[in-house]
Enzyme design. Structure first.
Site, short mmCIF file in Angstrom:
data_model
loop_
_atom_site.label_atom_id
_atom_site.label_comp_id
_atom_site.label_asym_id
_atom_site.label_seq_id
_atom_site.Cartn_x
_atom_site.Cartn_y
_atom_site.Cartn_z
N HIS A 193 -3.99 3.55 13.54
CA HIS A 193 -2.99 2.77 12.79
C HIS A 193 -2.95 3.22 11.33
O HIS A 193 -3.99 3.31 10.68
CB HIS A 193 -3.39 1.30 12.89
CG HIS A 193 -2.43 0.33 12.33
ND1 HIS A 193 -2.82 -0.78 11.62
CD2 HIS A 193 -1.07 0.26 12.39
CE1 HIS A 193 -1.76 -1.48 11.27
NE2 HIS A 193 -0.68 -0.87 11.71
N HIS B 71 3.72 1.68 3.76
CA HIS B 71 3.97 0.54 4.65
C HIS B 71 4.87 -0.52 4.01
O HIS B 71 5.87 -0.93 4.59
CB HIS B 71 2.64 -0.10 5.05
CG HIS B 71 2.81 -1.29 5.95
ND1 HIS B 71 3.01 -2.57 5.47
CD2 HIS B 71 2.83 -1.40 7.31
CE1 HIS B 71 3.16 -3.40 6.49
NE2 HIS B 71 3.04 -2.72 7.61
N GLU C 175 6.58 5.43 12.56
CA GLU C 175 7.29 4.14 12.49
C GLU C 175 8.31 4.21 11.35
O GLU C 175 7.95 4.41 10.19
CB GLU C 175 6.33 2.98 12.26
CG GLU C 175 7.13 1.67 12.32
CD GLU C 175 6.37 0.43 11.90
OE1 GLU C 175 5.13 0.39 11.98
OE2 GLU C 175 7.07 -0.52 11.46
O1 G3P Z 1 3.37 0.44 15.08
C1 G3P Z 1 2.42 -0.56 15.12
C2 G3P Z 1 2.24 -1.21 13.79
O2 G3P Z 1 2.15 -0.24 12.80
C3 G3P Z 1 3.33 -2.17 13.44
O3 G3P Z 1 3.01 -3.00 12.38
O4 G3P Z 1 3.17 -3.74 10.06
O5 G3P Z 1 1.30 -2.26 10.73
O6 G3P Z 1 3.60 -1.36 10.55
P1 G3P Z 1 2.76 -2.55 10.88
MG MG Z 2 3.33 0.72 11.24
#
Ligand code: G3P
Ligand code: MG
Length: 250
Positions: free
Chosen positions: A21, A63, A123
């Site tokens: 992540h 992010h 993402e």
């Molecule tokens: O893609 C999984 C995760 O990254 C989604 O949540 O807020 O960490 O981008 P976030």
């Molecule tokens: Mg993410």
């Protein structure tokens, strides 16, 4: 029970079971090259990271909508040009050993993936109001930057961003991101022609995973940091686990 489509089962799925992540989970400043270093250290073969646009339309990794939490900058990221963003420190907040870490561009991330043999889940994380242009430019950029290599899996919480990505680069695989899977998930993933559905593991259950997989889609669960929970999700048929604890989930 959702039936009647068979979208993902025949689609290529050249990805490992574990994905780090925000590049390196909690072991490095998120969405940076230090995260890639951590990934390599722990033998991870895939990273997830968040991509957005600067004011002058450079694709880079971050992010939040704002700079304050993970850099020494302030205010909305979308208000800053790339020369301003690349001058920021994106590592000091995570520890003295990371001082001087810079925000990477999408091109930097592609280079690290190629160098280290790492697959990517990009993402698309648009700044508010920039959903369509971010989806379009991420998809075009990803297509060009990952040419000849394992195609990056594009995902987003934004329907509009993912629809724009589909239109710009239909051949790239897409996954729709939800926190809690909504009742009309099948309509949404069908419209976007997704190969996968990504959801918070907190809201997944064995029957729901079975239902999603029966439609032909792959399932990604985030963010799973407990090895026992990860094993249970895998037993349910979850295809990919996204984790912050790349030191614990191996
Ligand atoms: O893609 C999984 C995760 O990254 C989604 O949540 O807020 O960490 O981008 P976030
Ligand atoms: Mg993410």
């Amino acid at each position: 029970m959702a039936t009647g489509i068979d979208r993902g089962s025949s689609a290529p799925w050249p990805y490992p079971r574990l994905v780090a992540h925000r590049c390196g989970g909690t072991l490095a400043p998120e969405n940076t090259s230090a995260g890639f270093d951590a990934c390599v250290r722990y033998g991870y073969r895939m990273v997830e990271f968040d991509a957005k646009l600067s004011a002058d339309n450079v694709l880079f990794l971050l992010h939040d909508d704002t700079l304050d939490r993970t850099t020494n900058g302030h205010g909305p990221a979308a208000a800053h040009t790339w020369p301003e963003l690349v001058a920021l420190d994106a590592g000091a907040w995570r520890g003295a050993e990371f001082v001087g870490t810079r925000l990477p561009t999408l091109a930097d991330a592609a280079e690290r993936c190629a160098r280290d043999g790492i697959a990517a889940n990009i993402e698309i994380k648009p700044c508010p109001g920039r959903e369509v242009i971010t989806g379009t430019l991420v998809a075009q950029g990803a297509l060009a930057l990952w040419q000849g290599r394992t195609p990056p899996l594009l995902s987003s919480f934004s329907f509009d961003a993912l629809a724009a990505a589909r239109d710009a680069a239909p051949s790239l695989p897409r996954g729709m991101l939800f926190e809690q899977v909504p009742a009309d998930w099948l309509r949404i993933v069908s419209e976007l022609d997704c190969v996968s559905l990504h959801a918070s593991h907190r809201y997944l259950s064995e029957p729901l995973v079975a239902q999603i997989r029966a439609s032909g889609l792959r399932v990604l669960a985030y963010t799973v940091n407990d090895p026992t929970r990860a094993r249970l999700l895998a037993q349910w048929g979850v295809d990919m686990i996204c984790t912050d604890r790349i030191d614990l989930l191996t």
